[in-house]
Design a protein around this motif. Structure first.
Motif, PDB file in Angstrom:
ATOM      1  N   ARG A  49      40.318  40.631  41.191  1.00 55.85           N
ATOM      2  CA  ARG A  49      38.860  40.538  41.310  1.00 55.85           C
ATOM      3  C   ARG A  49      38.246  41.871  41.739  1.00 55.85           C
ATOM      4  NH1 ARG A  49      40.661  36.383  39.837  1.00 55.85           N
ATOM      5  NH2 ARG A  49      39.628  34.361  39.843  1.00 55.85           N
ATOM      6  N   PRO A  91      35.400  41.783  38.909  1.00 51.08           N
ATOM      7  CA  PRO A  91      34.769  40.619  39.554  1.00 51.08           C
ATOM      8  C   PRO A  91      34.261  39.607  38.527  1.00 51.08           C
ATOM      9  CG  PRO A  91      33.982  42.676  40.506  1.00 51.08           C
ATOM     10  CD  PRO A  91      34.743  43.040  39.274  1.00 51.08           C
ATOM     11  N   ARG A  92      34.268  38.341  38.927  1.00 49.64           N
ATOM     12  CA  ARG A  92      33.750  37.270  38.080  1.00 49.64           C
ATOM     13  C   ARG A  92      32.683  36.485  38.852  1.00 49.64           C
ATOM     14  NH1 ARG A  92      39.540  34.538  36.367  1.00 49.64           N
ATOM     15  NH2 ARG A  92      40.665  36.456  35.819  1.00 49.64           N
ATOM     16  N   SER A 126      35.594  36.298  44.014  1.00 50.04           N
ATOM     17  CA  SER A 126      34.933  37.564  43.701  1.00 50.04           C
ATOM     18  C   SER A 126      33.858  37.887  44.730  1.00 50.04           C
ATOM     19  CB  SER A 126      34.298  37.507  42.308  1.00 50.04           C
ATOM     20  OG  SER A 126      35.285  37.384  41.307  1.00 50.04           O
TER      21      SER A 126
END
Length: 393
Positions: A195, A199-200, A205
């Motif tokens: 992450r 990042p999501r 995240s």
């Protein structure tokens, strides 16, 4: 008279489940070197005074040290508030309410696999909450068999913790538990590192990219925080679901009433949390001398508030050994009290309500299998079914 606790084979250490009362609301156990708090008023007082009763028990229990960084239940203010703020937005009433369709969808999928009989923990009570919390965190739900293996081993301790007699068996069980913690933190560490690179839109995240007082969380803080969320995010609901079904089965008139009037489902959940409190005990460490329940507790002592015993205190609850879905008010302590009140309590309650309603809709004749009795977890600090065979027709 045989109690339900004896019928179900619950841990002998949980004497309050057998209608027995402690001699005093606060007692020192010389055999283990810890102070036990059984009274409701005393437990509330303890949980509300974090300055005297610190959550940082690692300094007194060496085996518990090493995972304090980012471990929300073991943190005191101001660190506790800082980290709790990071995750509290994920469990607001609106965010939790918006999860209801997904919870119903997962529940329906799991119930589709049930025919004339089911083992509730394996088929519903475990996979439902772990899928939901895994999706929130952003880790693969297909790995839930790994989570179960590691978490089950973490809570495999069957004896009371002793600070006096550190037996080889206790040491071995602690080492085994820490080994499983290591597996889980390594797993979450890999996902946290990924992450950081990409990042999501998930909770992991947000933890990786979040800033507290202008600083990012350390890798250990992120991993330990995520571990707590993953464990606490499913184990309470797993026990809550199994315990509620079992309690309603053991009290068939109330079970029939709840099925007929679904507005009673939330009350049944609350009474289940009181009658069979999933996390039977918490732990604290005194920072200074304290007087609690008429007992003088010195500084630097380990104190165990027994939430499950407090929930059976006749000074607080009328007929405490009676399961009553009409109990009102019901200020049970199953989710704790004070600054460490379970941040995921609204989610657990929602999962319980949705799952129970759909379970009763789908299987009106649902009942325990008389030929295959339930099995409870072996830890004295937990009260929950490990296995609950049910007939559906």
């Amino acid at each position: 008279m045989t109690s339900l606790a004896d019928t179900w084979g619950l841990h002998d250490a949980q004497f309050w489940l057998r209608g027995e009362r402690p001699e005093r609301p606060v007692e020192y156990d010389a055999a283990t070197g810890v102070w036990n708090v059984y009274g409701y008023a005393e437990t509330v007082e303890l949980l509300s005074d974090h300055a005297t009763f610190s959550s940082d028990t690692g300094r007194l229990i060496p085996e518990a040290a090493g995972f304090t960084e980012g471990n929300l239940p073991q943190l005191d203010p101001p660190e506790h508030q800082k980290l709790r703020k990071l995750v509290s937005h994920a469990f607001t009433p609106k965010v939790v309410a918006d999860l209801e369709p997904r919870i119903a969808e997962v529940t329906a999928e799991l119930l589709d696999g049930i025919t004339d009989r089911t083992e509730l923990v394996n088929d519903l009570a475990y996979p439902l909450p772990v899928i939901v919390i895994a999706e929130l965190l952003g880790v693969p739900t297909d790995d839930r068999h790994l989570f179960k293996r590691w978490v089950d081993a973490m809570f495999a301790q069957t004896q009371k913790i002793s600070l006096v007699d550190r037996s080889e068996e206790q040491t071995r069980q602690f080492e085994d538990a820490l080994e499983q913690v290591g597996h889980l933190t390594a797993y979450l560490g890999e996902h946290a590192a990924e992450r950081r690179r990409a990042p999501r839109e998930d909770l992991l995240s947000k933890l990786v990219t979040a800033e507290v007082d202008g600083e990012r969380l350390t890798h250990a803080e992120v991993v330990n925080f995520a571990m707590v969320l993953l464990i606490a995010g499913h184990i309470t609901t797993t026990m809550l679901l199994g315990n509620t079904v079992l309690c309603l089965d053991a009290h068939p008139e109330q079970g029939a009433e709840v099925r007929a009037d679904r507005s009673l489902v939330p009350a049944a959940i609350e009474e289940s949390l009181r009658f069979l409190s999933p996390f039977a005990a918490a732990s604290r460490a005194t920072t200074r001398e304290a007087v609690l329940g008429g007992q003088v507790i010195p500084a630097d002592q380990v104190v165990l508030p027994w939430l499950a015993a407090a929930n059976r205190d006749p000074a607080q609850f009328a007929d405490p050994d009676t399961f009553d879905v009409h109990r009102h008010p019901n200020p049970q302590l199953g989710f704790g009290r004070g600054i460490h009140f379970c941040v995921g309590a609204p989610l657990a309650r929602l999962e319980g309500r949705v799952a129970l309603n759909m379970l009763f809709d789908r299987f009106p004749a649902l009942r325990c299998d008389p030929e295959d009795r339930p099995e409870f977890l072996g830890s004295p600090n937990l009260t929950g079914v490990r296995r609950l065979p049910l007939l559906t027709r």
